[in-house]
Each structure stands twice: as structure tokens, then as C-alpha cells.
Motif scaffolding. Structure first.
Motif, short mmCIF file in Angstrom:
data_model
loop_
_atom_site.label_atom_id
_atom_site.label_comp_id
_atom_site.label_asym_id
_atom_site.label_seq_id
_atom_site.Cartn_x
_atom_site.Cartn_y
_atom_site.Cartn_z
N HIS A 1 0.81 -1.22 0.00
CA HIS A 1 0.00 0.00 0.00
C HIS A 1 0.84 1.28 0.00
O HIS A 1 0.29 2.36 0.08
N GLY A 2 2.15 1.14 -0.06
CA GLY A 2 2.99 2.33 -0.18
C GLY A 2 3.12 3.15 1.09
O GLY A 2 3.47 4.33 1.03
N PHE A 3 2.84 2.57 2.26
CA PHE A 3 3.00 3.31 3.51
C PHE A 3 4.49 3.58 3.75
O PHE A 3 5.33 2.73 3.51
N ARG A 4 4.78 4.77 4.26
CA ARG A 4 6.17 5.14 4.57
C ARG A 4 6.48 4.69 6.00
O ARG A 4 6.40 5.47 6.95
N ILE A 5 6.83 3.43 6.13
CA ILE A 5 7.05 2.82 7.43
C ILE A 5 8.46 2.26 7.49
O ILE A 5 8.90 1.56 6.57
N GLY A 6 9.17 2.59 8.54
CA GLY A 6 10.50 2.06 8.75
C GLY A 6 10.65 1.52 10.16
O GLY A 6 9.67 1.40 10.90
N PRO A 7 11.87 1.20 10.58
CA PRO A 7 12.08 0.68 11.94
C PRO A 7 11.60 1.64 13.02
O PRO A 7 11.22 1.20 14.10
N GLY A 8 11.64 2.95 12.75
CA GLY A 8 11.16 3.91 13.76
C GLY A 8 9.68 3.74 14.04
O GLY A 8 9.25 3.71 15.20
N GLU A 9 8.87 3.62 12.98
CA GLU A 9 7.44 3.41 13.17
C GLU A 9 7.16 2.04 13.79
O GLU A 9 6.23 1.89 14.59
N LEU A 10 7.96 1.04 13.41
CA LEU A 10 7.80 -0.29 14.01
C LEU A 10 8.07 -0.24 15.51
O LEU A 10 7.37 -0.86 16.31
N HIS A 11 9.08 0.51 15.90
CA HIS A 11 9.39 0.67 17.32
C HIS A 11 8.24 1.35 18.06
O HIS A 11 7.83 0.91 19.15
N ASP A 12 7.68 2.42 17.46
CA ASP A 12 6.57 3.13 18.10
C ASP A 12 5.33 2.24 18.21
O ASP A 12 4.60 2.29 19.20
N ALA A 13 5.08 1.44 17.17
CA ALA A 13 3.92 0.55 17.20
C ALA A 13 4.06 -0.49 18.31
O ALA A 13 3.09 -0.81 19.00
N ALA A 14 5.26 -1.02 18.49
CA ALA A 14 5.47 -2.00 19.55
C ALA A 14 5.28 -1.38 20.92
O ALA A 14 4.73 -1.99 21.84
N ARG A 15 5.73 -0.13 21.08
CA ARG A 15 5.53 0.55 22.36
C ARG A 15 4.05 0.80 22.61
O ARG A 15 3.59 0.73 23.76
N ALA A 16 3.29 1.10 21.56
CA ALA A 16 1.85 1.31 21.73
C ALA A 16 1.17 0.02 22.17
O ALA A 16 0.28 0.03 23.04
N LEU A 17 1.56 -1.10 21.58
CA LEU A 17 0.94 -2.37 21.96
C LEU A 17 1.32 -2.81 23.36
O LEU A 17 0.63 -3.62 23.97
N ASP A 18 2.42 -2.28 23.86
CA ASP A 18 2.87 -2.68 25.19
C ASP A 18 1.98 -2.13 26.30
O ASP A 18 2.05 -2.60 27.43
N VAL A 19 1.13 -1.13 25.98
CA VAL A 19 0.33 -0.48 27.02
C VAL A 19 -1.16 -0.68 26.79
O VAL A 19 -1.98 -0.03 27.46
N VAL A 20 -1.55 -1.54 25.85
CA VAL A 20 -2.96 -1.77 25.60
C VAL A 20 -3.29 -3.24 25.83
O VAL A 20 -2.40 -4.08 25.98
N ASP A 21 -4.58 -3.51 25.88
CA ASP A 21 -5.06 -4.88 26.06
C ASP A 21 -5.02 -5.61 24.72
O ASP A 21 -5.80 -5.32 23.81
N LEU A 22 -4.12 -6.57 24.59
CA LEU A 22 -3.96 -7.26 23.31
C LEU A 22 -5.13 -8.19 23.00
O LEU A 22 -5.27 -8.63 21.86
N ALA A 23 -5.95 -8.50 23.98
CA ALA A 23 -7.10 -9.36 23.73
C ALA A 23 -8.26 -8.61 23.09
O ALA A 23 -9.20 -9.24 22.60
N ASP A 24 -8.21 -7.28 23.07
CA ASP A 24 -9.28 -6.47 22.50
C ASP A 24 -8.87 -6.01 21.11
O ASP A 24 -7.97 -5.18 20.95
#
Length: 400
Positions: A22-45
Motif C-alpha cells: 500500500h505504499g505506507f512510509r514505514i521504517g524501523p522507527g514506526e515499528l518501534h513506536d507501534a510495539a511501544r503502543a501495543l505494550d500499554v494496551v489490552d492485546l485481547a481487545d
């Protein structure tokens, strides 16, 4: 449901699919931020996970619709309406398609023609994004991701934001804004041609030049307290459409007063006052060393806490007006943002929050970050041009 066994591998594969298909401009920086976001939310939802990843990986409004469709396609494949426990499990290796064959990025129907250049720009090479290393601590492995020293600006200096030249209309609006900030009168008496208190000593000294005749009375006055302005600009990807206006306002304020400090933030904080002042003096400047303070995710609470810890003692006082330019889409812990905003409100003369989304029809500040910060904001407004900056001076409410 998942293509791989561990959460980091699935997250890396999903980011790779967004980038490749889909042409998203995503690199390791965005991957790092996404992992940090998932670390503070309920993964079952599922809804919570989707809402946490959307502001990090979707950079524009058009990307949001594409992101939702890609999220459903990746994490919930199979016939529509089939419960996920009954959906077929298709475990595939990194770089393989849904049918097990090697995926060819050049044959993707939605891939942009300059994908190879985008790979070089983000420092990803031509291969797929590598899965994250697994950890023994289960869900805690989401926080163990690629090194956080990545910045999209390190890959290509041409992408560094350029500070605009100060325009006459913006400069006039900035001077009007600074002049109308009423912080009361100083406690100290200063010499002046007019005033409320007669200065006998200076009048007698002036009389020595006229043969002892006190022909030129001297006065003392209490000058107005000059405000200090601290401007914090949100440089995250969700603010990419509005950052030029924010930087234009920063340069204009620097041309109107020397008592201004400018910072940018994304997942980190960076002071850019010197560059902004040089741009106000007429130089062509680029913000090319911002690292985590630009073009990444959004951690407003952590960045404001870092500002208070590093600069709060000498920059925030009862004559300081703190201005935050952000859309309020924060993926951090709301309590961190709430504590930082409470401290800024307590120390400063006022907190001005400029949210560009206020101009959007039907917008309501109901995001978690905006809801946490709103009680401590003294002025909530939006600026899209120099006329908005001039109007802001009539809306600002300060504690004197």
C-alpha cells in the motif's frame, strides 16, 4: 489468526505488508513506536489494538481507510463473517504470500512506482522488513524492538523540514500577539519620561546641567512584564499536514521577541530555538538533526515530562506562556500526560493548546490524550494562518 507464532513477528510482517502493498512510509522507527503502543494496551481487545496502531502507522487521513482494510485482511483472513477460531491457519514464512509463494513487491497492484527509492530513503534496503527477535517474557517482547536511534531524516537530509522565511503579515501578527499578552506590571520601578512616581534624585542631577534649576523633572514607572513564550511543536506523522504553519508561527514569534523558546517532539524532544532564530534573521535553515523529535509516532506525555525535567526550572515561571501545537493523538499512558500538564499549568501563566483539527467539521476532542490534557488548558484554539494568530491574542486567558 496470526501468520507467525510471536507478536513481534506478526507486527513486523504487518508493517512490511503496509509498506510493500500500500505504499505506507514505514521504517524501523514506526515499528518501534507501534510495539511501544501495543505494550500499554489490552492485546485481547481487537478494537483497542486497531485504535492503538492506526495513529502510528497511518500518516494521512486517506491512509486510515486503507489501514483498516489491511488490518482486517492481515489479522482476520478467510471468509467474511467466519469466526476466527474456525478460520484456516495459514502460517507462512517472512516474504511469502498467502498461498505460500514468494511475494514480488514489484508486482503488487498498489505499490508506488518509486518503491525502490522509498526503500533506500528509509534505510531498509530492497529486502523485507526483518521480524523482531522473540523474548522469553511473553507479551513483554513487544517492547524489545529495533534500536531506537532511527530517524527518517537520517536517511535523506532532503526530507528535513525547512524553516520558512518570515513574511510581513506573519511578523505583524506575531508582534500584535506579543504586545497584547497582559501579564501585569513589574514590581520594580524603572526610569521613564512619564510615570506615577516623581524621581527626586535624578531630577536634581539633571538640574546640574541647567545651573541648579530643576527644569527637567524625572519620573519612575513600573513597566509591563515581558512574557516568555515556550512553543512545543508536535512533529509526528499525523501532524505532517499542519507542521509548516506551526513552523511559520515559530519563526514569526522569534522575529517579534527574543524571549521565545521552540521545541519539536514526536517520541523524543529536541530544542530548535537557535535554528528558528537564525531563520527569523533571514537565513535558510533546515531542521536536519531531529532524530525522534520528528516524523515518528506521538508520545506527548513523555516529551512534556522530558521538557519539565530538562528545561522546566529555568524556562517555566509565572511569566511564561506555554504553547503546544498538537492534534492530541497520543499513544502513551494518559496519566503521564495528565501529570505533565498539571505541572505546566501550576508553574506557568497559562497553557495554550493549538489543535488544527478544531477546524474539521464535527471534530470533538475525545481522544484519550486530548481528554487527559484538556482540564489544564487555559486556551483551546486553532491557527491556520496569520489572521488566526492575530485573533489568538484576544482569546488567550492568563493568570497574572
Amino acid at each position: 489468526m496470526y501468520s507467525f507464532a510471536s507478536l513481534p513477528e506478526n507486527l513486523a510482517a504487518f508493517c512490511e505488508a503496509l509498506r510493500r502493498d500500500h505504499g505506507f512510509r514505514i521504517g524501523p522507527g514506526e515499528l518501534h513506536d507501534a510495539a511501544r503502543a501495543l505494550d500499554v494496551v489490552d492485546l485481547a481487545d481487537e478494537r483497542t489494538v486497531r485504535n492503538a496502531l492506526r495513529p502510528v502507522l497511518a500518516g494521512t487521513r486517506d491512509d486510515v481507510t486503507v489501514f483498516d482494510a489491511a488490518f482486517t485482511q492481515f489479522f482476520f483472513p478467510g471468509p467474511e463473517g467466519l469466526p476466527q477460531e474456525q478460520q484456516p491457519s495459514t502460517r507462512r514464512e517472512p516474504g511469502s504470500g498467502a498461498d505460500g509463494r514468494e511475494a514480488d513487491a514489484r508486482k503488487a497492484p498498489h505499490a508506488p512506482p518509486s518503491e525502490a527509492h522509498a526503500d533506500e530513503q528509509y534505510g531498509l534496503g530492497g529486502g523485507p522488513m526483518a521480524p523482531l527477535e522473540s523474548s522469553r517474557d511473553g507479551l513483554e517482547e513487544a517492547a524489545i524492538v529495533t534500536p531506537s536511534s532511527y530517524s527518517p531524516l537520517d536517511a535523506d537530509a532532503a526530507d528535513a523540514p525547512e524553516l520558512p522565511r518570515v513574511e510581513r503579515a506573519w511578523s505583524d501578527a506575531a508582534r500584535s500577539f506579543v504586545r497584547r499578552l497582559h501579564l501585569g506590571l513589574s514590581r520594580r520601578w524603572r526610569p521613564g519620561t512619564q510615570g506615577r512616581r516623581f524621581d527626586l534624585r535624578r531630577t536634581l542631577r539633571a538640574g546640574l546641567q541647567t545651573g541648579g534649576e530643576a527644569l527637567s523633572p524625572r519620573w519612575l514607572r513600573r513597566p509591563r512584564r515581558a512574557p516568555r513564550i515556550v512553543l512545543l511543536v508536535d512533529g509526528s506523522r499525523s501532524m505532517s499536514t499542519y507542521t509548516r504553519t506551526a513552523l511559520q508561527m515559530a519563526v514569526a514569534l522569534a522575529s517579534a521577541t527574543m524571549r521565545v523558546e521552540v521545541f519539536t517532539f514526536s517520541t523524543g524532544l529536541q530544542r530548535v530555538t537557535d535554528e528558528v532564530r537564525r531563520a527569523a534573521a533571514g537565513e535558510v535553515r533546515r531542521l536536519d538533526r531531529l532524530h525522534h523529535a520528528w516524523a515518528g509516532g506521538t508520545a506527548i506525555g513523555a516529551c512534556l515530562s522530558a521538557f519539565l525535567r530538562r528545561f522546566g526550572e529555568r524556562m517555566v515561571a509565572r511569566d511564561t506562556v506555554v504553547m503546544i501545537v498538537s492534534d492530541g493523538l497520543d499513544v502513551g499512558v494518559p496519566d503521564v500526560l495528565r501529570e505533565a500538564m498539571r505541572e505546566l499549568h501550576r508553574r506557568s501563566a497559562g497553557v495554550v493548546w493549538l489543535n488544527p483539527l478544531l477546524e474539521t467539521e464535527g471534530y470533538e476532542p475525545t481522544a484519550a490524550g486530548m481528554s487527559a490534557a484538556r482540564p489544564y488548558v487555559t486556551t483551546f484554539a486553532s491557527i491556520n494562518d496569520q489572521a488566526g494568530l492575530a485573533r489568538l491574542s484576544r482569546l488567550v486567558r492568563l493568570r497574572v
